[in-house]
Scaffold this active site. Structure first.
Site, PDB file in Angstrom:
ATOM      1  N   LYS A  60       1.037  -1.194   0.159  1.00 15.05           N
ATOM      2  CA  LYS A  60       0.085   0.067   0.037  1.00 15.05           C
ATOM      3  C   LYS A  60       0.842   1.421   0.093  1.00 15.05           C
ATOM      4  O   LYS A  60       1.424   1.335   0.860  1.00 15.05           O
ATOM      5  CB  LYS A  60      -0.929  -0.098   1.357  1.00 15.05           C
ATOM      6  CG  LYS A  60      -1.792   1.250   1.174  1.00 15.05           C
ATOM      7  CD  LYS A  60      -2.649   1.286   2.653  1.00 15.05           C
ATOM      8  CE  LYS A  60      -2.917   2.639   2.766  1.00 15.05           C
ATOM      9  NZ  LYS A  60      -3.376   3.010   4.340  1.00 15.05           N
ATOM     10  N   GLY A 116      -7.542   9.235  10.702  1.00 18.56           N
ATOM     11  CA  GLY A 116      -7.810   9.556  12.217  1.00 18.56           C
ATOM     12  C   GLY A 116      -8.847  10.233  12.599  1.00 18.56           C
ATOM     13  O   GLY A 116      -9.401  10.462  13.926  1.00 18.56           O
ATOM     14  N   ASN A 135      -9.064   1.867  10.893  1.00 19.11           N
ATOM     15  CA  ASN A 135      -8.309   1.479  11.924  1.00 19.11           C
ATOM     16  C   ASN A 135      -8.710   2.095  13.248  1.00 19.11           C
ATOM     17  O   ASN A 135      -9.260   1.791  14.228  1.00 19.11           O
ATOM     18  CB  ASN A 135      -6.898   1.918  11.347  1.00 19.11           C
ATOM     19  CG  ASN A 135      -5.359   1.609  12.338  1.00 19.11           C
ATOM     20  OD1 ASN A 135      -5.737   1.272  13.439  1.00 19.11           O
ATOM     21  ND2 ASN A 135      -4.605   2.242  12.011  1.00 19.11           N
TER      22      ASN A 135
END
Lengths: 256, 384
Positions: free
Chosen positions: A96, A157, A205
Site C-alpha cells: 500500500k 484518524g 483503523n
C-alpha cells in the site's frame, strides 16, 4: 453470494473489510482480526522491522494477507525503497503506497504516488495506492498499473466519515479497479454507506482502536461492510430524498 | 554589566539564513497577554476543530486553569486520534559534558566545577551496545556545548556507531550550520532538538553570560537550518520557569507552528522541561511551574498541534510521567543516566547535567506503559 469475491491483483478475498493495524496494542490485533473476519491487514514497515520486542508480525495469524504500507515515506523514491524492504522482509508482493509530505493533515501526495506506483508495478508488486480522491489521478494510477485505488473519505484518524463521498462515487463509476475507501471512516454506518456506493472494500483503523470495546466494534464493522455490499448487489430501490414524487409526473400522459 | 558580548550579534562562522520566523514568534509572544483571556475564550477554543494561535494562547492562559479536566480530555482525544495508543520509548546517551557556555541554571556550565569527560569511540560503542541490549531502538545523543571538545566530526562518528545499533537517532547538541546538519544527517541522524530555553531575549541575555550559546538568534534558527540540512524532524522546547512560562510556552508553540507551515513535511516534536535542582545549585527551584501548570502547557501543545510528538522528561516523577503518556505525551525515556558513560554500570566518567526523578529501567517503563493501557513502541521510522 459465495461467488462474490474481492479480487485484487489476481488474489481472491471473501472479506471486504481491511484492517489498518497501527493504532492498537499488538496483543489486541488478533482479537480484532478474528472478530472483524479480516483477511487482509496493513503492516507498517517502519514498525514491523524490529528486533526482539513485541513484533506485530508475531501477532498476525497465518492466513491473513499482509498489506505492508510505506507510511513515513515523503517521496516516491522513499516509498519504493520501503516497498522493496518489505519484500525482503518476506511480507509478499502486496504494497500500500502512502506518500505524505504534510505532517499536519497527513494528506497524500498524488503526484508522487503515481510515480511510485509505476515503478513498483513494473517490479511485480501488487500496488494499492492511497490517494486524494481525484479522478485524473485515479486514471493515472490505473494506467501506471495499480491493482486498486484507495481514496480517502476524510483525513486519517478523523473518524469523520465520507466527506469526499461525491468524488469517491465518480471514481467508482469511472474505474474498473476495486475502489477501497481508506481513511476517515469513523462508524460502521459510514462503512456501510461506502459499500452501498459501490466501493469494493473499506479499510479502518482508528475507528476500532479508539472504540470502547474494540472486539465488538470490529464485529460491527464486519457486519456493516457485509450489509453495504449486499445492498449494492441487491441494487437499492428508489430512495426519496427531501420530497415526495408522483410515480411518473412527466410521462404519465403518454399512457392516456 | 561586565564585558558581555552583544547576544543578538552573530559570531564569525555562524550561518545567517533568510527567515522571518524569529521576528514573527517574538512579535506574537510580545503581544500575548495571558491575563487578558476569559473563560469563554477557553470554552470557544475547545469547541473548535482546528485551533488558531489565539485559541492556543487561551488554553495557556490562567483562565484555562479551571478547565484543566476538559482540556485534558480533548488532549487525550487528539492523542488517540493521531497516535492510537502507541507510546514511543528511547533513551538519551550523554557522550560528552564539556561546555563552553556560562548558563547560570545549568549543571554543565563551564564555571561549574564538575568532572568533565568525553567518551572515546570505543566507549560510545560499548555504551550503545548495552543500551541496544535493553531492547531500545531509538537513541538520543547529547553533548555539552563545546565545539572544541566535541566537534562535528566526533558527533558524526557517534552517529555512525549508533546506526549499527539503532533505527532512530536524535541529536541534542549545540546549534550548527546547514552543511553540518547535512553531514550529521548523512552519518545517520534523523532529528534535532534544540532548547531555546527562553524566548524572552532580555531574560536570555541575563542567563547565558558567555559562550556561543549567548547568541540568541543563531540558536533560534537552529531548527530551520536542521530542516534545510535534510533532517526529518525537529524538536522545540523552552525550559519552563526561566521566564514567564506561559509566554515561553506560547512562543515555543508558535515557533513550531510557523516552521511547520513553511516546511509542511517537517516532523515536529515538543519537549517539556522545567527547572530542576542541579549539582551545586540546589537553591534553584521551579517558581511557578507546578505539575498542574506543566500539564496545562503539555495539553495546550497537544490540542494546538495534535500531530506533534511530545516527550516527557525524566526530570518528572514516575507518577506524573505515567499519567501524561497517552493523554498529551507520546514519547518517554527509560533507563536514563545523564552522566557520561552511565550505562556501563561502571563509575561514570563525568558528572550528570541534572538530577533525574524517574530512574526506572526500560523493562519497568515498558510495563508501566502497558499498565496504562498503551502500547510501547520501540521504532516508528524506517530509514531508506
Amino acid at each position: 453470494m459465495n461467488n462474490d469475491k474481492l479480487i485484487i491483483g489476481g488474489h481472491e478475498f471473501t472479506s471486504r473489510f481491511i484492517l489498518g493495524s497501527g493504532k492498537f496494542s499488538v496483543r489486541d490485533t488478533k482479537t480484532v482480526l478474528e472478530n472483524g473476519g479480516v483477511e487482509m491487514a496493513t503492516l507498517s514497515v517502519r514498525r514491523a522491522n524490529t528486533g526482539d520486542q513485541e513484533n506485530i508480525l508475531d501477532f498476525i495469524p497465518q492466513g491473513i494477507t499482509l498489506l505492508p504500507n510505506t507510511s513515513g515515506a515523503r517521496t516516491a523514491d522513499e516509498a519504493v525503497r520501503i516497498a522493496r524492504l518489505a519484500r525482503e522482509m518476506g511480507c509478499g508482493d502486496f504494497v500500500k503506497i502512502e506518500i505524505i509530505r504534510d505532517s499536519k493533515y497527513l494528506l497524500p501526495d498524488n503526484e508522487e504516488t503515481v510515480k511510485a506506483t509505476e515503478i513498483l508495478a513494473k517490479e511485480g508488486f501488487i500496488v494499492m495506492p492511497y490517494m486524494m480522491p481525484d479522478l485524473a489521478a485515479a486514471r493515472k494510477l490505473e494506467a501506471a498499473g495499480a491493482a486498486s485505488i484507495m481514496p480517502l473519505a476524510a483525513p486519517i484518524g478523523s473518524n469523520k466519515g465520507l466527506c469526499t463521498k461525491d468524488f469517491i462515487k465518480i471514481i467508482c463509476e469511472e474505474t474498473d479497479l476495486p475502489v477501497i475507501v481508506d481513511a476517515g471512516i469513523g462508524k460502521p454506518s459510514q462503512a456501510c454507506e461506502a459499500m452501498e456506493l459501490g466501493c469494493a472494500a473499506v479499510m479502518a483503523n482508528t475507528a476500532i482502536a479508539t472504540a470502547g470495546d474494540i472486539a465488538l466494534m470490529a464485529k460491527a464493522f464486519k457486519l456493516a461492510v457485509e450489509a453495504g455490499r449486499l445492498a449494492y448487489i441487491a441494487k437499492t430501490g428508489r430512495v426519496l430524498e427531501n420530497r415526495g414524487e408522483a410515480s411518473s409526473p412527466l410521462t404519465g400522459f403518454l399512457h392516456d | 554589566m561586565e564585558n558581555r558580548i552583544d547576544h543578538m550579534k552573530y559570531l564569525e562562522g555562524m550561518e545567517v539564513i533568510d527567515s522571518d520566523i524569529p521576528d514573527r514568534v517574538i512579535k506574537a509572544m510580545n503581544d500575548y497577554e495571558p491575563e487578558s483571556f476569559k473563560a469563554t475564550d477557553v470554552t470557544n477554543a475547545l469547541r473548535k476543530e482546528i485551533l488558531s494561535p489565539a485559541d492556543f494562547a487561551a488554553l495557556l492562559s490562567p483562565a484555562a486553569e479551571p478547565y484543566l479536566e476538559q482540556i485534558a480530555a480533548r488532549a487525550k482525544e487528539e492523542t488517540r486520534k493521531h497516535f492510537g495508543n502507541s507510546v514511543m520509548m528511547f533513551t538519551p546517551l550523554y557522550i560528552a559534558n564539556y561546555c563552553e557556555n556560562h548558563c547560570i541554571y545549568c549543571g554543565f556550565n563551564c564555571m561549574n566545577k564538575i568532572h568533565r569527560a568525553k567518551l572515546s569511540p570505543e566507549e560510545i560503542d560499548h555504551e550503545m551496545k548495552l543500551i541496544a541490549e535493553t531492547g531500545l531502538e531509538e537513541v538520543l545523543i547529547l553533548t555539552g556545548e563545546s565545539r572544541k571538545m566535541s566537534d562535528v566530526k566526533y558527533i558524526g562518528e557517534a552517529c555512525k556507531i549508533a546506526s549499527k545499533y539503532f533505527r532512530v537517532i536524535g541529536l541534542e547538541i549545540y546549534p550548527l550550520n546547514v552543511d553540518e546538519y547535512r553531514y550529521l544527517q548523512e552519518c545517520g541522524a534523523d532529528y534535532v532538538t534544540v532548547f531555546q530555553e527562553t524566548y524572552d531575549s532580555d531574560r536570555y541575555e541575563t542567563l547565558h553570560l558567555a559562550g556561543h550559546k549567548r547568541i540568541f538568534p543563531y540558536r533560534f534558527n537552529a531548527q530551520e537550518r536542521a530542516i534545510m540540512g535534510g533532517m526529518r524532524g525537529v524538536g522545540f522546547a523552552a525550559l519552563l520557569g526561566l521566564s514567564d512560562f506561559r509566554k515561553d510556552a506560547f512562543a515555543t508553540g508558535m515557533h513550531a507552528y510557523l516552521l511547520q507551515k513553511k516546511y509542511p513535511h517537517a516532523e515536529i516534536a515538543f519537549s517539556c522541561p522545567r527547572l530542576r535542582p542541579t549539582i551545586n545549585h540546589d537553591e534553584i527551584n521551579p517558581k511557578d511551574v507546578h505539575e498542574r501548570q506543566l500539564f496545562q502547557v503539555m495539553c495546550a501543545y497537544r490540542i494546538f498541534m495534535p500531530f506533534a510528538s511530545m516527550t516527557i522528561s525524566t526530570r518528572e516523577r514516575a507518577g506524573f510521567r505515567d499519567h501524561v503518556i497517552g493523554v498529551a505525551a507520546t514519547k518517554i525515556s527509560a533507563g536514563v543516566s545523564t552522566g557520561i558513560g552511565g550505562h556501563s554500570g561502571e563509575e561514570e566518567k563525568g558528572d550528570a547535567q541534572f538530577i533525574i526523578s524517574d530512574p526506572r529501567t526500560v523493562d519497568e517503563v515498558r510495563d508501566a506503559i502497558k499498565a496504562m493501557g498503551c502500547q510501547p513502541v520501540f521504532n516508528d521510522y524506517v530509514r531508506v
